[in-house]
Design an enzyme around this catalytic site. Structure first.
Site, mmCIF file in Angstrom:
data_model
loop_
_atom_site.group_PDB
_atom_site.id
_atom_site.type_symbol
_atom_site.label_atom_id
_atom_site.label_comp_id
_atom_site.label_asym_id
_atom_site.label_seq_id
_atom_site.Cartn_x
_atom_site.Cartn_y
_atom_site.Cartn_z
ATOM 1 N N CYS A 286 -22.639 -3.620 -6.058
ATOM 2 C CA CYS A 286 -21.506 -3.364 -5.178
ATOM 3 C C CYS A 286 -21.484 -1.846 -4.954
ATOM 4 O O CYS A 286 -21.264 -1.090 -5.899
ATOM 5 C CB CYS A 286 -20.260 -3.867 -5.905
ATOM 6 S SG CYS A 286 -18.735 -3.571 -5.047
ATOM 7 N N CYS B 226 -10.913 6.295 0.838
ATOM 8 C CA CYS B 226 -10.837 5.462 2.036
ATOM 9 C C CYS B 226 -9.584 5.837 2.800
ATOM 10 O O CYS B 226 -8.541 6.108 2.204
ATOM 11 C CB CYS B 226 -10.787 3.980 1.650
ATOM 12 S SG CYS B 226 -10.738 2.872 3.090
ATOM 13 N N CYS C 83 -4.717 0.588 2.618
ATOM 14 C CA CYS C 83 -4.224 -0.700 2.095
ATOM 15 C C CYS C 83 -3.560 -0.409 0.742
ATOM 16 O O CYS C 83 -4.217 0.078 -0.184
ATOM 17 C CB CYS C 83 -5.358 -1.699 1.917
ATOM 18 S SG CYS C 83 -6.401 -1.826 3.386
ATOM 19 N N CYS D 223 -4.859 -1.511 -2.918
ATOM 20 C CA CYS D 223 -6.227 -1.153 -3.322
ATOM 21 C C CYS D 223 -6.232 0.258 -3.922
ATOM 22 O O CYS D 223 -5.701 1.193 -3.319
ATOM 23 C CB CYS D 223 -7.121 -1.219 -2.080
ATOM 24 S SG CYS D 223 -8.727 -0.447 -2.274
ATOM 25 N N CYS E 296 -12.925 -5.710 -7.956
ATOM 26 C CA CYS E 296 -12.621 -5.435 -6.559
ATOM 27 C C CYS E 296 -11.295 -4.716 -6.411
ATOM 28 O O CYS E 296 -10.279 -5.151 -6.948
ATOM 29 C CB CYS E 296 -12.527 -6.750 -5.786
ATOM 30 S SG CYS E 296 -13.993 -7.090 -4.857
#
Ligand code: SAH
Ligand code: SF4
Length: 351
Positions: free
Chosen positions: A101, A108, A112, A115, A330
């Protein structure tokens, strides 16, 4: 510039004055043998020394931490980049495959709230070499463990379609030089519609995962701010185009949040989006992050949601949670590790 940013012809320039076959030899060292030029023992010692000190051939990634979990089946690297930015890579061994991954950006910008990467904000795009070198590190670790790296997923830090040209160049390098097939390479996107459309015109039919998490615009607007720019109708049309042009099955990622997106009506709405596209749904309970109040749906609720989707004719996989103990799951990648993540005020969520 780092060693995996160079093209074969760039390498030819680095090796100016040497016999022409040297560039191919060093290239094969980088991509087939997975070793740095200074360790290619079949090169003359003087050339090795010269290559070892050439700034164009430096590594892009310096490991600052390496952690393992799940009895050694999950490995996480925290890398420091040449300018001090930090990214993470996670390697997961399964019975019949080994999946890496990779991160496509440091941080980022998509915001969101659930996250950890989004909570930390955007630092910068990664270069092609910085992405490829993560895959090489994983391939090397697999080789040392007597395995072969089989899959690459762009589900680490960052939004791959926001860094399109460098990510695509990395995909081509991973396919053409490291020898992974397009069907074993998956890009995951929050739903950048122009990027999805552009992907439809590429030569390699890579897998596409869309992080859906909500199947109506009012909830999706709150969970994934990018939805206000490209709402579900537009996103689904771009997905349809991708399925038609690539021939690949799409997947929808759905992080189940307790009391937020795990009701019977959420399942029905999701089924209504997935069925026409024959999309496969991957369910995962939301992983905990420091700055978001919602909890992951408990296991019984996850199974119930999966059952409801199946009854509605949707293909579903409940994903196993890997690397929770080392914050490698994740949405947990934050670069500096969880201790360095900045919690955001809980009131922001409105959940
Ligand atoms: N930016 C891309 C790829 C990186 S995120 C994207 O969003 O798709 C990789 C996956 O982790 C996405 O499906 C994302 O929605 C999911 N994710 C983010 N935070 C999570 C969390 N706290 N728990 C579970 N999954 C999360
Ligand atoms: Fe970025 Fe993906 Fe995290 Fe959203 S879920 S903030 S797009 S990394």
């Amino acid at each position: 510039m780092s060693r995996y940013d160079l093209s074969l012809s760039d390498l030819g320039e680095v090796l100016a004055g040497e016999p022409p076959y040297r560039a191919r030899q060093v290239w094969a060292g980088l991509y087939h043998r997975l070793v740095p030029p200074a360790e290619l023992t079949d090169l003359p010692a003087t050339l090795r020394a010269r290559l070892g000190s050439d700034p164009r051939l430096t590594p892009a990634l310096t490991p600052s931490r390496e952690l393992s979990a799940d009895a050694g089946q999950t490995l996480k690297w925290l890398w420091s980049l040449s300018d001090g930015a930090a990214v993470e890579t996670v390697l997961m061994h399964y019975a019949s495959r080994s999946t890496v991954c990779v991160s496509s950006q440091a941080g980022c910008a998509m915001g969101c709230g659930f996250c950890a990467t989004g909570q930390a904000g955007f630092t910068r795009h990664l270069s092609t070499g910085e992405i490829v070198e993560q895959v090489v590190a994983a391939a090397r670790a697999c080789r040392q463990a007597g395995r072969r790296l089989s899959n690459v997923v762009f589900m680490g830090m960052g939004e791959p379609l926001a860094n399109y040209p460098r990510v695509w160049a990395a995909v081509e390098r991973i396919h053409d030089e490291l020898g992974l097939s397009a069907r074993h390479i998956t890009l995951s996107t929050v739903g950048l519609v122009p990027g999805v459309r552009r992907l439809s015109r590429e030569r390699l039919p890579v897998g596409l995962a869309v992080s859906l998490h909500a199947a109506n615009d009012s909830l999706r607007d709150r969970l994934l701010p990018i939805n206000r720019r490209w709402p579900l109708g537009v996103l689904m049309a771009a997905c349809e185009e991708y399925v038609a042009s690539s021939g690949r099955r799409l997947s929808f990622e759905w992080a189940l949040m307790d009391g937020v997106n795990d009701s019977r009506s959420d399942a029905a709405q999701l089924a209504g989006r997935a069925r026409p596209l024959r999309a496969h749904v991957n369910l995962i309970p939301l992983n905990p992050t420091p700055g978001w109040p919602a909890r992951g749906t408990p296991p019984a609720g996850v199974q119930q949601f999966a059952r409801e989707l199946r009854e509605l004719g949707v293909n579903v996989t409940v994903r196993r949670n890997r690397g929770l103990a080392i914050d490698a799951a994740c949405g947990q990648l934050a670069g500096a590790g969880s201790a360095g993540a900045h919690p955001v005020p809980l009131s922001r969520s409105g959940l």
